[in-house]
Design a protein around this motif. Structure first.
Motif, PDB file in Angstrom:
ATOM      1  N   SER A   8       0.829  -1.209   0.000  1.00 53.66           N
ATOM      2  CA  SER A   8       0.000   0.000   0.000  1.00 53.66           C
ATOM      3  C   SER A   8       0.864   1.259   0.000  1.00 53.66           C
ATOM      4  CB  SER A   8      -0.936   0.018   1.209  1.00 53.66           C
ATOM      5  OG  SER A   8      -0.203  -0.042   2.416  1.00 53.66           O
ATOM      6  N   THR A   9       2.013   1.202   0.682  1.00 51.04           N
ATOM      7  CA  THR A   9       2.922   2.343   0.728  1.00 51.04           C
ATOM      8  C   THR A   9       3.586   2.569  -0.624  1.00 51.04           C
ATOM      9  OG1 THR A   9       3.373   1.974   3.079  1.00 51.04           O
ATOM     10  CG2 THR A   9       4.987   3.266   1.854  1.00 51.04           C
ATOM     11  N   TYR A 139       6.921  15.884  -1.333  1.00 50.42           N
ATOM     12  CA  TYR A 139       7.508  15.462  -0.058  1.00 50.42           C
ATOM     13  C   TYR A 139       6.450  15.422   1.047  1.00 50.42           C
ATOM     14  CZ  TYR A 139       9.822  15.921   4.449  1.00 50.42           C
ATOM     15  OH  TYR A 139      10.192  15.759   5.764  1.00 50.42           O
ATOM     16  N   ARG A 140       5.654  16.464   1.125  1.00 51.39           N
ATOM     17  CA  ARG A 140       4.641  16.511   2.179  1.00 51.39           C
ATOM     18  C   ARG A 140       3.596  15.424   2.003  1.00 51.39           C
ATOM     19  NH1 ARG A 140       4.248  23.174   2.208  1.00 51.39           N
ATOM     20  NH2 ARG A 140       6.123  23.494   3.493  1.00 51.39           N
ATOM     21  N   ARG A 141       3.252  15.140   0.762  1.00 50.80           N
ATOM     22  CA  ARG A 141       2.286  14.074   0.495  1.00 50.80           C
ATOM     23  C   ARG A 141       2.864  12.717   0.867  1.00 50.80           C
ATOM     24  NH1 ARG A 141      -0.822  13.061  -5.326  1.00 50.80           N
ATOM     25  NH2 ARG A 141      -1.721  11.025  -4.817  1.00 50.80           N
ATOM     26  N   LEU A 142       4.115  12.484   0.498  1.00 48.28           N
ATOM     27  CA  LEU A 142       4.753  11.209   0.828  1.00 48.28           C
ATOM     28  C   LEU A 142       4.918  11.053   2.338  1.00 48.28           C
ATOM     29  CD1 LEU A 142       7.508  11.130  -1.943  1.00 48.28           C
ATOM     30  CD2 LEU A 142       5.501   9.632  -1.800  1.00 48.28           C
ATOM     31  N   LYS A 143       5.300  12.119   3.011  1.00 45.57           N
ATOM     32  CA  LYS A 143       5.479  12.045   4.464  1.00 45.57           C
ATOM     33  C   LYS A 143       4.148  11.768   5.156  1.00 45.57           C
ATOM     34  CE  LYS A 143       7.425  14.374   8.481  1.00 45.57           C
ATOM     35  NZ  LYS A 143       8.130  15.570   9.007  1.00 45.57           N
ATOM     36  N   ALA A 144       3.087  12.418   4.693  1.00 46.12           N
ATOM     37  CA  ALA A 144       1.773  12.196   5.297  1.00 46.12           C
ATOM     38  C   ALA A 144       1.313  10.762   5.132  1.00 46.12           C
ATOM     39  CB  ALA A 144       0.753  13.154   4.669  1.00 46.12           C
ATOM     40  N   ASN A 145       1.776  10.119   4.060  1.00 44.87           N
ATOM     41  CA  ASN A 145       1.420   8.723   3.808  1.00 44.87           C
ATOM     42  C   ASN A 145       2.422   7.748   4.419  1.00 44.87           C
ATOM     43  OD1 ASN A 145      -0.984   8.037   1.898  1.00 44.87           O
ATOM     44  ND2 ASN A 145      -0.156   9.949   1.100  1.00 44.87           N
ATOM     45  N   GLY A 146       3.412   8.256   5.134  1.00 43.26           N
ATOM     46  CA  GLY A 146       4.408   7.388   5.746  1.00 43.26           C
ATOM     47  C   GLY A 146       5.292   6.681   4.741  1.00 43.26           C
ATOM     48  N   CYS A 147       5.490   7.300   3.583  1.00 40.31           N
ATOM     49  CA  CYS A 147       6.227   6.635   2.500  1.00 40.31           C
ATOM     50  C   CYS A 147       7.739   6.773   2.598  1.00 40.31           C
ATOM     51  CB  CYS A 147       5.774   7.187   1.148  1.00 40.31           C
ATOM     52  SG  CYS A 147       4.067   6.815   0.714  1.00 40.31           S
ATOM     53  N   LEU A 148       8.228   7.701   3.428  1.00 41.52           N
ATOM     54  CA  LEU A 148       9.670   7.977   3.426  1.00 41.52           C
ATOM     55  C   LEU A 148      10.400   7.370   4.614  1.00 41.52           C
ATOM     56  CD1 LEU A 148       9.604  11.680   2.206  1.00 41.52           C
ATOM     57  CD2 LEU A 148      10.173   9.632   0.890  1.00 41.52           C
ATOM     58  N   GLY A 149       9.690   6.719   5.510  1.00 40.68           N
ATOM     59  CA  GLY A 149      10.325   6.020   6.625  1.00 40.68           C
ATOM     60  C   GLY A 149      11.225   6.927   7.445  1.00 40.68           C
ATOM     61  N   GLU A 150      12.409   6.424   7.783  1.00 40.04           N
ATOM     62  CA  GLU A 150      13.343   7.157   8.624  1.00 40.04           C
ATOM     63  C   GLU A 150      13.843   8.437   7.969  1.00 40.04           C
ATOM     64  OE1 GLU A 150      16.561   4.701   9.769  1.00 40.04           O
ATOM     65  OE2 GLU A 150      15.336   3.222  10.824  1.00 40.04           O
ATOM     66  N   LEU A 151      13.838   8.467   6.652  1.00 40.31           N
ATOM     67  CA  LEU A 151      14.354   9.629   5.935  1.00 40.31           C
ATOM     68  C   LEU A 151      13.643  10.909   6.348  1.00 40.31           C
ATOM     69  CD1 LEU A 151      16.331  10.515   3.683  1.00 40.31           C
ATOM     70  CD2 LEU A 151      14.470  10.174   2.068  1.00 40.31           C
ATOM     71  N   ALA A 152      12.362  10.820   6.621  1.00 41.96           N
ATOM     72  CA  ALA A 152      11.585  12.006   6.975  1.00 41.96           C
ATOM     73  C   ALA A 152      11.742  12.382   8.444  1.00 41.96           C
ATOM     74  CB  ALA A 152      10.102  11.773   6.670  1.00 41.96           C
ATOM     75  N   HIS A 153      12.509  11.598   9.216  1.00 44.85           N
ATOM     76  CA  HIS A 153      12.634  11.856  10.652  1.00 44.85           C
ATOM     77  C   HIS A 153      14.075  12.047  11.109  1.00 44.85           C
ATOM     78  CE1 HIS A 153       8.388  10.954  11.070  1.00 44.85           C
ATOM     79  NE2 HIS A 153       8.568   9.851  10.371  1.00 44.85           N
TER      80      HIS A 153
END
Length: 313
Positions: A8-9, A139-153
């Motif tokens: 799904s991701t 980026y914001r859309r992917l982050k909201a969907n949890g698509c970037l994993g550790e990269l966004a944190h």
């Protein structure tokens, strides 16, 4: 690399990427049709490839004001452009000759180059600014969907100074061209690939703000897709409606699309084919390649800070 990432991701990442790819294609205003625009993007990207792969140069020539001089723009051969785009050599050669005649690029014994005088035009600067905004939205859309994993944190200090709009643009168009080549490999020809891409976006864009797990535990089922028609796809791509209509008819006949009231949808059964699943994984990896350098430059934290400031306001 993507085996541990939920389907799904990966599917949500592809839907978000589709929107960026089509928006970037629309932003390139030069050239008669999508193929011209893709060829120009491939030439421009190849000319500054060293800047996109060298962190120091990426920073030095990253802002809007820091236009790389012509001596840093390396000419690229016609065969290299053909390889990057998946388009036949003779087609690229013919198109390049016309684009040279129109003054959009230069051809020498060393290859093709888009000179600084073209890159410095107001319309090109507008593309750079818009690409920065589109990439931030992605980026914001992917982050909201949890698509970037550790990269966004990962914590990296936010970038200071003028926004690195040119750096973001180079990385975004690297992803664009990787996906163009990947689409041609998976689907067979560029026109059909673009039509399928645009159809799928129109089918699924109503879910853009929904978390991926709400849409589906895997691929989006056919019953959730919104049908679209040839006129809409033609307008999105800048192609003739009759061309799109013929291709959609063939795609329905082949089972890659399904007819529905109001138009067509891309069949989930087709998306499940091995070559398309490989494309989805390739897209996910390519997106990480886009955002990892931006994370290292502090751009992602800048965008996060802007989001938090907007929410607080």
């Amino acid at each position: 690399m993507t085996t541990a990432v939920p389907l799904s991701t990966i599917a949500a990442a592809m839907r978000a990427s589709n929107a960026l790819l089509l928006d970037l294609l629309a932003e390139i205003t030069s050239g008669e049709d999508p193929l011209d625009r893709i060829i120009l993007a491939a030439v421009a990207q190849a000319n500054v490839e060293a800047l996109a792969t060298d962190a120091g140069l990426l920073c030095r020539y990253g802002t809007l004001e820091a236009l790389p001089p012509d001596e840093l723009r390396r000419p690229v051969s016609i065969s290299a452009v053909a390889a990057r785009t998946g388009v036949a050599f003779e087609t690229v050669r013919r198109r390049i000759r016309r684009l040279v005649a129109e003054g959009l690029c230069e051809l020498s014994d060393e290859g093709i180059r888009i000179p600084s005088r073209v890159i410095a035009r107001a319309e090109h600067e507008a593309v750079v600014k818009r690409t920065y905004e589109l990439t931030r939205t992605l980026y914001r859309r992917l982050k909201a969907n949890g698509c970037l994993g550790e990269l966004a944190h990962r914590h990296v200090p936010a970038a200071s100074g003028a926004p690195p709009v040119r750096a973001v643009t180079r990385l975004a168009f690297s992803h664009f061209l990787r996906m163009v080549a990947g689409l041609v490999r998976a689907i067979g020809d560029l026109t059909t690939a673009l039509i399928l891409l645009a159809t799928l976006r129109e089918n699924s864009e109503h879910t853009a703000d929904l978390p991926s797990v709400v849409v589906s535990n895997g691929l989006m089922p056919d019953e959730l897709k919104v049908p679209t028609n040839a006129a809409t796809i033609a307008a999105v791509l800048g192609l003739g409606e009759s061309t799109v209509s013929r291709r959609l008819t063939r795609l329905v006949r082949e089972g890659r699309c399904l007819k529905r009231r109001g138009g067509v949808i891309v069949a989930t059964a087709y998306v499940q084919q091995p070559e398309i699943m490989t494309l989805l994984e390739f897209n996910y990896t390519s997106l990480l390649r886009l955002f990892e350098p931006l994370q290292q430059l502090g751009v992602l934290n800048t965008w996060d800070d802007e989001s938090e400031a907007g929410s607080a306001a």
